[in-house]
Design a protein around this motif. Sequence first.
Motif, PDB file in Angstrom:
ATOM      1  N   TYR A 260      33.891  41.565  42.597  1.00 55.82           N
ATOM      2  CA  TYR A 260      35.448  42.519  42.650  1.00 55.82           C
ATOM      3  C   TYR A 260      36.635  41.754  43.229  1.00 55.82           C
ATOM      4  CZ  TYR A 260      38.404  45.206  44.542  1.00 55.82           C
ATOM      5  OH  TYR A 260      39.252  46.286  45.823  1.00 55.82           O
ATOM      6  N   GLY A 261      36.474  41.261  44.868  1.00 51.56           N
ATOM      7  CA  GLY A 261      37.753  40.806  45.270  1.00 51.56           C
ATOM      8  C   GLY A 261      38.403  39.866  44.904  1.00 51.56           C
ATOM      9  N   GLY A 262      37.653  38.544  44.473  1.00 51.92           N
ATOM     10  CA  GLY A 262      37.800  37.054  44.166  1.00 51.92           C
ATOM     11  C   GLY A 262      39.676  37.109  43.803  1.00 51.92           C
ATOM     12  N   ALA A 263      39.744  37.912  42.563  1.00 48.08           N
ATOM     13  CA  ALA A 263      40.907  38.284  42.196  1.00 48.08           C
ATOM     14  C   ALA A 263      42.742  38.308  43.343  1.00 48.08           C
ATOM     15  CB  ALA A 263      41.072  39.548  41.244  1.00 48.08           C
ATOM     16  N   GLY A 264      42.237  38.027  44.434  1.00 43.70           N
ATOM     17  CA  GLY A 264      43.196  38.896  45.568  1.00 43.70           C
ATOM     18  C   GLY A 264      42.921  37.070  45.826  1.00 43.70           C
ATOM     19  N   LEU A 265      43.237  36.223  45.150  1.00 47.02           N
ATOM     20  CA  LEU A 265      42.596  34.905  45.210  1.00 47.02           C
ATOM     21  C   LEU A 265      44.498  34.734  44.922  1.00 47.02           C
ATOM     22  CD1 LEU A 265      40.243  32.399  44.494  1.00 47.02           C
ATOM     23  CD2 LEU A 265      40.803  32.960  46.423  1.00 47.02           C
ATOM     24  N   PHE A 266      45.156  35.760  43.430  1.00 50.00           N
ATOM     25  CA  PHE A 266      46.303  36.015  42.980  1.00 50.00           C
ATOM     26  C   PHE A 266      46.885  36.531  43.697  1.00 50.00           C
ATOM     27  CE2 PHE A 266      42.951  33.936  39.209  1.00 50.00           C
ATOM     28  CZ  PHE A 266      43.944  32.991  39.395  1.00 50.00           C
TER      29      PHE A 266
END
Length: 454
Positions: A260-266
């Motif tokens: 879910y949260g890996g996209a927060g890397l962007f």
Amino acid sequence: MHSVDATTESMIRSVLAYAENRLRLDPVPLDRGSRDPAELEAALNGLLGPGPHNPDQVLGVYTSVVAPAVISADSPRFLGFIPAAPTKASLLFDMLISCASIQGISWLEAAGAIHAENQVLRLIADRAGLPEQAGGCFVSGGSAGNLSALVVAREVAKRKAGSAASAARRWRVAVSEDAHSSITNTLRICEMDPLIVTSDDHRLTGAALRAAIAADGDSRSLAAVVATSGTTNAGIIDDLAGVAEVAREHGLWFHVDGAYGGAGLFAPSVRSKYDGIEHADSFIVDPHKWLFAPFDCAALLYRNPSVARSVHKQDASYLDVIHDTPGEWNPTDYAYHLTRRARGLPLWFSLAVYGVDAYTEAIEAAIELARQTAAEIRARDHLELIREPGLGVVLFRRRGWDSAAYTRWADQLLTDQVAFIPPSAWEGQTVARFAFLHPHTSMDLVRQILDRMA
Ligand SMILES: Cc1ncc(COP(=O)(O)O)c(C=O)c1O
């Protein structure tokens, strides 16, 4: 069935017209999911038999019966579980990929598709700070990614221990209580046990992990530690730097579940919370969640892909040919699968069309909406914010409500087509939970939902 005849021509018109209309929905309405199985059975009855049917009749059944009995996960009103919000470009390209029957097993068959997919993996690896040699493949979802990565972790631990020691040992993996259910399932399937690390405030920290390993006294049976970069229920990012350090001290495989949260890397506003992810031995992020790709798409990355390949590569005489040329990248070698669609391509197309900055903006929109929602909840006396949101998930309580009251509230919101927002649980109690992901979910909608708790 395989020629272009009058039936094909008619289907091209009607099915593409339906797809076009669906694509043009803005916003996508919510619709309803659950329906009486007997009603569905009656409505679909007789279609699957020895004889043919007019395609428009079958499409009519889909349009009038099947489609409305599915809640649209891509509606900005879908605020439960983890929603989806595929971009228009990614949806269109997904259709193209299906029509082209691209299968993404091997370089021999699909070098172009695989190269494009690998560029997307590289983009993600760069955001995570993984080294140049990092690589992997796209799999069907976070569950498949976690399973494939932890199978490699176990194999690496077995090899390190040697065959005699390994045979006598039941391997374990250190996990927090808030790790995703797919991790628990993976361990059960792979006959490994969890070492549950309890931590303050639902966040796995290096200190808690170190203490748990010391108290346990059997670190030799540990193969790996799993940290989560964005827990599903609360959006909490574990102390990745601290966990990485302890993993290094004990020689453990360090897996990061960012489904879910890996996209927060962007998202620059939260990027520092991911510090330490660059030490991961394996990392997953689901583009079908917060990177706005269609189902089903999960990116699986390894720090050292060659070790993953040594575990997952399938050997069969008819497949020797795909392994003949050293250096060619076969996605099938890096996870538990053989045949696979080139499911990274819709994301590749969409990233190229809109640019990475548009993704950053859309991810930041959900984070900002969560912050504003938290402020709105704090301002209402009858509501209680459970914790400050770290990403796009907001957990809160309606003072004085029991579980049945939350269910009635959620059911009515769905009946009225305002929102899909099923209750969740926190520390054993029923609570309300927003999962924001769609960039078009508005504060107006949030207020409407909260007003119904007055
Ligand atoms: C943190 C985390 N890991 C794993 C998964 C499983 O992903 P999938 O449903 O794509 O298998 C989820 C799903 O929500 C998740 O949030």
